[in-house]
Design a protein around this motif. Sequence first.
Motif, PDB file in Angstrom:
ATOM      1  N   LEU A 126      36.077  39.217  34.410  1.00 24.65           N
ATOM      2  CA  LEU A 126      34.780  38.816  33.724  1.00 24.65           C
ATOM      3  C   LEU A 126      35.739  37.381  33.100  1.00 24.65           C
ATOM      4  CD1 LEU A 126      31.984  38.691  31.641  1.00 24.65           C
ATOM      5  CD2 LEU A 126      32.928  40.283  30.425  1.00 24.65           C
ATOM      6  N   ILE A 127      36.721  38.560  31.888  1.00 22.07           N
ATOM      7  CA  ILE A 127      37.114  36.777  31.701  1.00 22.07           C
ATOM      8  C   ILE A 127      38.237  35.687  32.774  1.00 22.07           C
ATOM      9  CG2 ILE A 127      39.625  36.708  29.904  1.00 22.07           C
ATOM     10  CD1 ILE A 127      39.753  39.611  29.464  1.00 22.07           C
ATOM     11  N   ASP A 128      38.552  36.353  33.340  1.00 19.99           N
ATOM     12  CA  ASP A 128      38.391  35.368  34.637  1.00 19.99           C
ATOM     13  C   ASP A 128      37.553  34.327  35.302  1.00 19.99           C
ATOM     14  OD1 ASP A 128      41.895  36.426  34.050  1.00 19.99           O
ATOM     15  OD2 ASP A 128      40.767  37.256  36.941  1.00 19.99           O
ATOM     16  N   PHE A 129      36.373  34.502  35.063  1.00 14.14           N
ATOM     17  CA  PHE A 129      35.084  33.801  35.394  1.00 14.14           C
ATOM     18  C   PHE A 129      35.287  33.161  33.920  1.00 14.14           C
ATOM     19  CE2 PHE A 129      30.778  33.312  34.854  1.00 14.14           C
ATOM     20  CZ  PHE A 129      30.406  32.712  35.810  1.00 14.14           C
ATOM     21  N   ILE A 130      35.165  33.457  32.689  1.00  9.51           N
ATOM     22  CA  ILE A 130      34.891  32.790  31.688  1.00  9.51           C
ATOM     23  C   ILE A 130      35.736  31.112  31.392  1.00  9.51           C
ATOM     24  CG2 ILE A 130      34.594  32.256  29.255  1.00  9.51           C
ATOM     25  CD1 ILE A 130      33.052  35.636  29.450  1.00  9.51           C
ATOM     26  N   ARG A 131      37.264  31.759  31.622  1.00  7.02           N
ATOM     27  CA  ARG A 131      38.586  30.668  31.773  1.00  7.02           C
ATOM     28  C   ARG A 131      38.012  30.039  32.175  1.00  7.02           C
ATOM     29  NH1 ARG A 131      43.016  32.178  28.925  1.00  7.02           N
ATOM     30  NH2 ARG A 131      42.804  34.359  28.920  1.00  7.02           N
ATOM     31  N   LYS A 132      37.725  30.176  34.541  1.00  6.81           N
ATOM     32  CA  LYS A 132      37.195  29.268  34.895  1.00  6.81           C
ATOM     33  C   LYS A 132      36.501  27.892  35.100  1.00  6.81           C
ATOM     34  CE  LYS A 132      37.569  29.371  39.990  1.00  6.81           C
ATOM     35  NZ  LYS A 132      36.540  30.464  40.695  1.00  6.81           N
ATOM     36  N   GLN A 133      34.815  28.943  34.455  1.00  4.77           N
ATOM     37  CA  GLN A 133      33.813  28.203  33.829  1.00  4.77           C
ATOM     38  C   GLN A 133      33.689  26.881  32.636  1.00  4.77           C
ATOM     39  OE1 GLN A 133      30.140  28.415  35.832  1.00  4.77           O
ATOM     40  NE2 GLN A 133      31.752  28.829  37.445  1.00  4.77           N
TER      41      GLN A 133
END
Length: 222
Positions: free
Chosen positions: A101-108
């Motif tokens: 989830l954290i990685d997804f938000i960082r990327k988006q």
Amino acid sequence: MTVLLTIAVCLFPEAAALDFVGPMELLSFLTPRVLALKLLPISPPFGFEPAYLSTSKGPLEFYGGLQVLPTKTYDEVTEQFDILLIPGGLGTWPDKCPQTLIDFIRKQAPGAKYILSVCSGSEVLARAGVLDGKRATTNKSAFKRIQEETRDLNITWVPKARWVVDGNVWTSSGVTAGTDMGYAFLDKMVGSQIANGIRGVVEVSIREADDDEFAEFYGLEH
Ligand SMILES: *[C@@H]1O[C@H](CO)[C@@H](O)[C@H](O)[C@H]1NC(C)=O
Ligand SMILES: *[C@@H]1O[C@H](CO)[C@@H](O)[C@H](O)[C@H]1NC(C)=O
């Protein structure tokens, strides 16, 4: 012409259902399915196309027993979303918050037009680096813990606020505050005529951003 904006509703185990159901109930009046019913008096400038994302396939069960079948998993996402909506809940705690989830938000986040969080969802935004140099608010019952945990980050946590807007980042206080923020967001996106009509159907009271009794409830006002 109505421009459709995609929304990633970022779910995870032990999220709080009302955190995302509240604002999505308001925004759902502007999904293609409801727009096709032509209930609105005028054509809105924006519509919303939501996708419900989760860490794994299969139903995600909430505390009340509600099950949600995610549209796709974070790993399956290839597109950039226009809007990110992150609910809170016990699953945002440091020992539980999924790294995917954290990685997804960082990327988006850099490519997202708007980023919205409800309740302790802002704790996830903080971890993903989205709140550096920003003003934000969060779940008041966890306010001190989150403030302490993020003290090395440059975040101005606002105690007395139903929601806070800083640039394109909207953060709200606990659970029902997400619905108040959802209304303010709707009003900004499609104007008061449409937003007020939807509000009347859903029967949401209008609040100001700082009309917050829970800062005092938790002794957060100095
Ligand atoms: C708010 O924070 C409290 C204390 O950490 C926690 O028990 C509660 O589940 C949180 N509520 C939500 C909806 O995140
Ligand atoms: C913290 O954020 C504020 C507001 O964006 C900025 O003016 C300030 O320079 C930042 N401080 C540090 C140490 O990065």
